[in-house]
Design an enzyme around this catalytic site. Structure first.
Site, PDB file in Angstrom:
ATOM      1  N   CYS A  75       0.759  -1.109   0.031  1.00 27.33           N
ATOM      2  CA  CYS A  75      -0.037  -0.021   0.062  1.00 27.33           C
ATOM      3  C   CYS A  75       0.816   1.293  -0.100  1.00 27.33           C
ATOM      4  CB  CYS A  75      -1.073  -0.102   1.171  1.00 27.33           C
ATOM      5  SG  CYS A  75      -0.321   0.038   2.790  1.00 27.33           S
ATOM      6  N   ARG A  96      -3.469  -0.359   5.497  1.00 28.41           N
ATOM      7  CA  ARG A  96      -4.158  -1.392   4.578  1.00 28.41           C
ATOM      8  C   ARG A  96      -3.358  -2.729   4.530  1.00 28.41           C
ATOM      9  NH1 ARG A  96      -5.219   2.232  -0.452  1.00 28.41           N
ATOM     10  NH2 ARG A  96      -3.223   3.330   0.529  1.00 28.41           N
ATOM     11  N   ASP A 142      -8.433   4.122   0.654  1.00 28.38           N
ATOM     12  CA  ASP A 142      -7.461   4.237   1.802  1.00 28.38           C
ATOM     13  C   ASP A 142      -8.184   4.792   3.085  1.00 28.38           C
ATOM     14  OD1 ASP A 142      -5.553   5.375   3.444  1.00 28.38           O
ATOM     15  OD2 ASP A 142      -4.516   6.596   2.039  1.00 28.38           O
TER      16      ASP A 142
END
Ligand code: 4NP
Length: 154
Positions: free
Chosen positions: A7, A13, A120
């Site tokens: 990420c 994440r 996100d």
């Protein structure tokens, strides 16, 4: 089989994706994560990722953020990206087609026909992290099933 989750910051994440997939596989498989930026290098996962993971009995307390390196493209068999920015950044680092072929969007394993990006959650709240958890859990179920199947048939 070695899998890298990717990420941006490697605090929200991809640490979740790493912890979730590891919880579904035996220790014969290597699962790691990284970010495309080094801004959070050495930091633990975001408190909200740690909390949401813990709510699902996944422990990501040991995670420390690190940026992706060119070595990762040699070391790992697959690099699963959370969004299209990560995908572009990873593809621009690949040295050849073989390395580029290791890179894909993680939600593409679901073939859902929906938007294939993991949003996100950094600027969101705990419910956004829970939504991310659910998306990643669904994708990791598919990945784990396929990896386990292939490892038994080889
Ligand atoms: P991640 O989330 O890429 O899922 O780890 C973010 C982490 C940090 C920032 C943005 C997104 N940041 O702007 O610092």
């Amino acid at each position: 089989m070695k899998i890298l989750m990717l990420c941006l910051g490697n605090i929200c994440r991809s640490p979740l994706a790493e912890g979730i997939l590891r919880s579904k596989l035996s220790s014969d498989f290597e699962v790691d994560s990284a970010g495309t930026i080094s801004m959070h290098e050495g930091e633990k996962a975001d408190k909200r990722s740690i909390k949401v993971a813990a709510n699902h009995h996944v422990d990501i307390n040991e995670h420390r953020s690190r940026p992706i390196t060119t070595k990762d493209f040699e070391n790992f068999d697959r690099i699963y990206c959370m969004d299209l920015h990560n995908l572009q950044d990873a593809l621009s680092m690949a040295k050849n087609n073989e390395q580029g072929a290791k890179v894909s969007l993680i939600l593409d394993v679901l073939n859902s026909g929906k938007s294939n990006e993991v949003p996100d959650p950094y600027w969101g709240d705990l419910s956004d992290f829970e939504k991310v958890y659910q998306m990643l859990d669904e994708a990791c179920n598919v990945i784990a099933k396929e990896i386990n199947f292939n490892s038994k048939t080889i």
